[in-house]
Design a protein around this motif. Structure first.
Motif, short mmCIF file in Angstrom:
data_model
loop_
_atom_site.label_atom_id
_atom_site.label_comp_id
_atom_site.label_asym_id
_atom_site.label_seq_id
_atom_site.Cartn_x
_atom_site.Cartn_y
_atom_site.Cartn_z
N HIS A 139 -9.59 -17.20 0.39
CA HIS A 139 -9.12 -18.29 1.24
C HIS A 139 -8.13 -17.75 2.26
CE1 HIS A 139 -6.10 -21.58 2.09
NE2 HIS A 139 -7.23 -22.12 2.53
N SER A 140 -8.27 -18.16 3.53
CA SER A 140 -7.33 -17.81 4.58
C SER A 140 -7.23 -16.29 4.72
CB SER A 140 -5.97 -18.47 4.27
OG SER A 140 -5.13 -18.44 5.38
N PHE A 141 -6.06 -15.70 4.53
CA PHE A 141 -5.92 -14.23 4.58
C PHE A 141 -6.89 -13.57 3.60
CE2 PHE A 141 -2.36 -10.75 4.57
CZ PHE A 141 -3.20 -9.90 5.28
N GLY A 142 -7.11 -14.22 2.47
CA GLY A 142 -8.04 -13.69 1.48
C GLY A 142 -9.48 -13.70 1.97
N GLY A 143 -9.80 -14.60 2.90
CA GLY A 143 -11.13 -14.60 3.49
C GLY A 143 -11.38 -13.37 4.32
N GLN A 144 -10.33 -12.90 5.02
CA GLN A 144 -10.47 -11.63 5.74
C GLN A 144 -10.72 -10.50 4.76
OE1 GLN A 144 -7.18 -9.10 7.12
NE2 GLN A 144 -7.89 -9.47 9.21
N THR A 145 -9.97 -10.48 3.66
CA THR A 145 -10.14 -9.45 2.64
C THR A 145 -11.57 -9.41 2.14
OG1 THR A 145 -7.83 -9.82 1.97
CG2 THR A 145 -9.23 -8.55 0.47
N ALA A 146 -12.11 -10.60 1.80
CA ALA A 146 -13.48 -10.68 1.33
C ALA A 146 -14.45 -10.23 2.41
CB ALA A 146 -13.80 -12.11 0.90
N GLY A 147 -14.18 -10.62 3.65
CA GLY A 147 -15.06 -10.23 4.75
C GLY A 147 -15.11 -8.73 4.96
N ILE A 148 -13.96 -8.07 4.84
CA ILE A 148 -13.92 -6.62 5.01
C ILE A 148 -14.81 -5.93 3.99
CG2 ILE A 148 -12.41 -4.60 4.81
CD1 ILE A 148 -10.18 -6.32 6.05
N LEU A 149 -14.86 -6.47 2.79
CA LEU A 149 -15.67 -5.85 1.74
C LEU A 149 -17.17 -5.95 2.02
CD1 LEU A 149 -13.67 -7.02 -1.40
CD2 LEU A 149 -13.85 -4.69 -0.53
N VAL A 150 -17.57 -6.83 2.94
CA VAL A 150 -18.99 -6.93 3.29
C VAL A 150 -19.27 -6.52 4.74
CG1 VAL A 150 -19.59 -8.66 1.56
CG2 VAL A 150 -18.77 -9.40 3.81
N GLY A 151 -18.29 -5.87 5.39
CA GLY A 151 -18.58 -5.29 6.69
C GLY A 151 -17.72 -5.71 7.86
N LEU A 152 -16.82 -6.69 7.70
CA LEU A 152 -15.91 -7.05 8.78
C LEU A 152 -15.09 -5.83 9.19
CD1 LEU A 152 -14.34 -9.08 10.59
CD2 LEU A 152 -12.90 -9.56 8.60
N ARG A 153 -15.04 -5.56 10.49
CA ARG A 153 -14.26 -4.43 10.99
C ARG A 153 -12.96 -4.96 11.60
NH1 ARG A 153 -18.03 -0.13 12.07
NH2 ARG A 153 -19.62 -0.34 10.40
N VAL A 154 -11.85 -4.44 11.11
CA VAL A 154 -10.54 -4.81 11.62
C VAL A 154 -9.93 -3.59 12.29
CG1 VAL A 154 -8.21 -5.55 10.99
CG2 VAL A 154 -10.19 -6.55 9.83
N THR A 155 -9.55 -3.72 13.54
CA THR A 155 -8.92 -2.61 14.24
C THR A 155 -7.51 -2.41 13.69
OG1 THR A 155 -10.21 -3.00 16.24
CG2 THR A 155 -8.17 -1.71 16.46
N ASP A 156 -7.28 -1.23 13.14
CA ASP A 156 -5.96 -0.91 12.59
C ASP A 156 -4.94 -0.88 13.71
OD1 ASP A 156 -3.66 0.55 11.60
OD2 ASP A 156 -4.91 1.17 9.91
N PRO A 157 -3.89 -1.72 13.65
CA PRO A 157 -2.91 -1.75 14.73
C PRO A 157 -2.14 -0.46 14.89
CG PRO A 157 -2.21 -3.13 12.89
CD PRO A 157 -3.61 -2.72 12.60
N ASP A 158 -2.12 0.39 13.85
CA ASP A 158 -1.41 1.66 13.94
C ASP A 158 -2.25 2.76 14.58
OD1 ASP A 158 0.87 0.63 12.73
OD2 ASP A 158 0.14 1.10 10.71
N THR A 159 -3.53 2.80 14.23
CA THR A 159 -4.40 3.90 14.70
C THR A 159 -5.33 3.50 15.82
OG1 THR A 159 -6.17 3.39 13.12
CG2 THR A 159 -4.38 4.81 12.35
#
Length: 312
Positions: A139-159
């Motif tokens: 849920h919410s932030f956790g939905g992003q977490t779940a999405g990443i596990l199936v292929g969501l790409r998040v641009t790392d703000p540091d790199t």
């Protein structure tokens, strides 16, 4: 099997459940051991797994309306307390904070790595879990977490790099009231304080998934309004479904806990809708049974008072 008087949807007969917490997984590089809760039915074999990630600030005791319902419906639900939890009280200047989104994904991977250990720690559960059928949910932030596990790409703000952090052990996802694409649609607050939302790419998600969005979920993170939370459906590829909850705000009627004070749109019927559709989807996507899912697709048309179900 029961039929809800308002949603009109069916549920399988529930079974008794058992819940054990905290199960402690050592995590030296995390800086804090990972505490996990496992909730499971007391009967049944070859039980599929739901790996659930809580929303920002919550913990392994949250989301009982969903967790209890899924477990009673035949699923082993694994919850962790992530580093952003209020329970841990990380200081604002803690060096882990900028990468907290990554730690969440690592938490989920660690739970999967230690699934045999977790299974053996719950009385009567050992040997009854199907490690080959795992669904990530959040849920919410956790939905992003779940999405990443199936292929969501998040641009790392540091790199500035958007890595593939998906896990082949996860077959599908359920994302509830989850952030959409970043860019110019983010508010200044979200851009400055939640940098992991600045650039999200849903186009690499090809695994099946259910997205649940409230049509009144007007988050202070975007200038676009409630439709922002439908991006995980509209911008992803593959076999995807979208449950739009009519009148639903961010907690979709109260999914985050029984009598939860943070719920702004308390509505037991709305919660029942989310419970029933998510369980029907979980049973469908893991191959347990397709009947309730097919019934939900037929019932949740434009005329249904609580919600609409679309697929692509």
């Amino acid at each position: 099997m029961t039929i809800h008087p308002v949603t009109g949807l069916t549920d399988p007969a529930g079974t008794a459940t058992v819940s054990v917490k905290p199960l402690v997984l050592r995590a030296r590089r995390r800086g804090t051991d990972l505490h996990v809760r496992v909730t499971a039915p007391t009967t049944g074999t070859r039980l599929p797994v739901v790996l659930f990630a809580h929303g920002f600030g919550s913990d392994l005791d949250g989301y009982a309306p969903l967790v209890d319902h899924w477990a009673a419906g035949g699923f082993v639900v694994v919850q962790a307390t992530h580093l952003d939890s209020k329970r841990l009280g990380l200081p604002a200047d803690d060096p882990r904070r900028p990468r907290i989104w990554r730690y969440r994904v690592q938490d989920m991977r660690r739970a999967l790595d230690e699934l045999t250990t977790l299974e053996a720690s719950v009385p009567g559960l050992e040997g009854r879990v199907d490690h080959g059928r795992v669904v990530a949910a959040g849920h919410s932030f956790g939905g992003q977490t779940a999405g990443i596990l199936v292929g969501l790409r998040v641009t790392d703000p540091d790199t500035g790099v958007a890595e593939d952090l998906s896990d082949a052990r996860v077959m599908a996802s359920v994302q509830l009231a989850t952030a959409g694409a970043g860019g110019a649609e983010l508010t200044a607050f979200a851009h400055d304080n939640l940098p992991w939302l600045r650039d999200q790419d849903f186009s690499h998600i090809t695994a099946p998934g259910l997205v649940v969005a409230g049509d009144k979920d007007d988050l202070p993170l975007t200038t676009r309004g409630p439709s922002w939370t439908t991006d995980p459906y509209t911008l992803s590829r593959g076999d995807r479904s979208l449950l739009t909850v009519r009148g639903g705000e961010h907690f979709l009627g109260g999914i985050s806990g029984y009598q939860s004070a943070e719920t702004t749109d308390e509505n037991p019927d709305r919660v029942a809708l989310v419970q029933q559709v998510t369980l029907a989807y979980l049973r469908h996507i893991t191959g347990v049974d397709h009947t309730d899912w097919n019934n939900a697709r037929g019932a949740l048309t434009d005329g249904h008072p609580l919600g609409h179900l679309a697929t692509k």
